[in-house]
Enzyme design. Structure first.
Site, short mmCIF file in Angstrom:
data_model
loop_
_atom_site.label_atom_id
_atom_site.label_comp_id
_atom_site.label_asym_id
_atom_site.label_seq_id
_atom_site.Cartn_x
_atom_site.Cartn_y
_atom_site.Cartn_z
CG ASP A 12 -2.06 0.99 1.11
OD1 ASP A 12 -2.42 1.35 -0.02
OD2 ASP A 12 -2.58 1.41 2.16
N GLY A 13 0.35 2.30 -0.65
CA GLY A 13 1.00 3.60 -0.59
C GLY A 13 1.51 4.15 -1.91
CG ASN A 14 2.08 1.57 -5.31
OD1 ASN A 14 3.06 1.46 -4.61
ND2 ASN A 14 1.59 0.58 -6.03
NE ARG A 16 -1.40 6.66 1.17
CZ ARG A 16 -1.19 5.82 2.17
NH1 ARG A 16 -0.81 6.24 3.34
NH2 ARG A 16 -1.38 4.52 1.98
NE ARG A 25 -4.57 7.17 -6.63
CZ ARG A 25 -4.35 6.65 -5.42
NH1 ARG A 25 -4.05 7.43 -4.42
NH2 ARG A 25 -4.47 5.36 -5.22
CG HIS A 29 -0.41 2.51 -9.19
ND1 HIS A 29 -0.61 1.93 -7.96
CD2 HIS A 29 -1.51 3.28 -9.41
CE1 HIS A 29 -1.78 2.33 -7.47
NE2 HIS A 29 -2.33 3.16 -8.32
CG LEU A 122 8.84 -17.44 -4.20
CD1 LEU A 122 8.54 -17.42 -2.71
CD2 LEU A 122 9.47 -16.12 -4.63
C1 IPE Z 1 -5.53 -2.67 -0.21
O1 IPE Z 1 -5.17 -1.34 -0.32
C2 IPE Z 1 -5.50 -3.32 -1.54
C3 IPE Z 1 -4.20 -3.50 -2.15
C4 IPE Z 1 -3.04 -3.21 -1.64
C5 IPE Z 1 -4.23 -4.11 -3.45
P1 IPE Z 1 -6.24 -0.18 -0.48
O2 IPE Z 1 -5.48 1.08 -0.56
O3 IPE Z 1 -7.18 -0.47 -1.58
O4 IPE Z 1 -7.03 -0.27 0.90
P2 IPE Z 1 -8.01 0.77 1.58
O5 IPE Z 1 -9.11 1.01 0.60
O6 IPE Z 1 -7.22 2.01 1.84
O7 IPE Z 1 -8.44 0.10 2.82
C1 IPE Z 2 -1.29 0.43 -3.97
O1 IPE Z 2 -1.43 1.52 -3.19
C2 IPE Z 2 -2.39 -0.55 -3.79
C3 IPE Z 2 -3.16 -0.84 -5.00
C4 IPE Z 2 -4.48 -0.87 -4.97
C5 IPE Z 2 -2.49 -1.13 -6.24
P1 IPE Z 2 -2.60 2.58 -3.30
O2 IPE Z 2 -2.95 2.81 -4.73
O3 IPE Z 2 -3.73 2.17 -2.44
O4 IPE Z 2 -1.89 3.85 -2.73
P2 IPE Z 2 -2.47 4.86 -1.68
O5 IPE Z 2 -2.85 4.07 -0.47
O6 IPE Z 2 -3.65 5.51 -2.31
O7 IPE Z 2 -1.35 5.79 -1.42
MG MG Z 3 -4.12 2.45 -0.45
#
Ligand code: IPE
Ligand code: IPE
Ligand code: MG
Length: 224
Positions: A12-14, A16, A25, A29, A122
């Site tokens: 998570d966090g791509n 942002r 955004r 990714h 793996l």
């Molecule tokens: C969870 O992240 C899904 C993935 C990493 C693929 P999200 O960014 O979608 O989660 P929420 O919506 O913030 O809970």
């Molecule tokens: C990657 O992070 C998760 C995916 C759904 C691919 P996000 O796209 O949720 O990034 P944030 O949380 O909005 O920063």
């Molecule tokens: Mg996210």
């Protein structure tokens, strides 16, 4: 010392990260792919057998069309570019979730799974269009249809993760403390680490630090 067979990661966090860099955004990714590559290599170095990566949730369809389109384009080129190397490195690829994408991507995923199915160094489980609640409902429906007893063993048997040991360790990057409908059943006894760094900034050192911490934690499984 705890044994570590299976690591699951909520990457998570791509988004942002991209915005923090004054870019899009989607830029985030793209950068996230490099982290995926680093973490796969490091997982092999650590002799871990299973790596489950949350790449797209059943809820992520609520995102803007252009972001969804970009994510699947990235995924498609990632697999096209890497599958031969995965196969050479004895990596097995498995998709968990419902393959309801373009016919081109569906085909690519099915072929990649087929090509790598006998590999055993793996196993990478790629969670795509994956939702834990959806997975559980599907499993229970199958049991009802087959007139099987509803018990823990049978429910596990009809999950996407059938035959795969439950994750020992869950890591979520991106400074967010929630599970977001990921592996709710399988994570029942996992150790959970929430990492402040956004996924594109997460690196081998951060990963190894968590693996080291995990190894010394006392896991009770209800015992004392
Ligand atoms: C969870 O992240 C899904 C993935 C990493 C693929 P999200 O960014 O979608 O989660 P929420 O919506 O913030 O809970
Ligand atoms: C990657 O992070 C998760 C995916 C759904 C691919 P996000 O796209 O949720 O990034 P944030 O949380 O909005 O920063
Ligand atoms: Mg996210």
């Amino acid at each position: 010392m705890n044994t570590l067979k299976h690591v699951a990661i909520i990457m998570d966090g791509n988004g942002r990260w991209g915005l923090n860099k004054k870019k899009s955004r989607n830029f985030g990714h793209k950068a996230g792919i490099k982290t995926v590559e680093k973490i796969i290599k490091e997982t092999i170095k650590n002799k871990i057998k299973y790596l489950t990566l949350f790449a797209f949730s059943t809820e992520n369809w609520k995102r803007p069309k252009n972001e969804i389109k970009y994510l699947f384009k990235l995924l498609e080129s990632f697999i096209q570019e890497r599958i031969i190397e995965f196969n050479k490195n004895n990596i097995k690829l498995k998709v968990i979730g419902i393959k309801k994408f373009s016919s081109k991507l569906n085909k690519l995923l099915i072929e990649s799974e087929k090509k790598t199915k006998n590999n055993n160094k793996l196993q990478i489980n790629l969670a795509l269009n994956y939702g834990a609640k959806d997975e559980l409902v599907r499993s229970i429906k199958k049991l009802v249809k087959k007139k099987k007893i509803i018990n823990e063993k049978n429910i596990s048997k009809f999950l996407f993760t059938e035959g795969i040991p439950d994750p020992d360790l869950l890591i979520r990057t991106g400074n967010t403390r929630r599970l977001s409908n990921f592996l709710l059943w399988q994570l029942a006894y996992a150790e959970i680490y929430f990492e402040k760094k956004l996924w594109p900034d997460f690196n081998e050192r951060d990963y190894n630090k968590i693996l080291k911490k995990f190894k010394s934690v006392k896991r009770n499984f209800g015992k004392i």
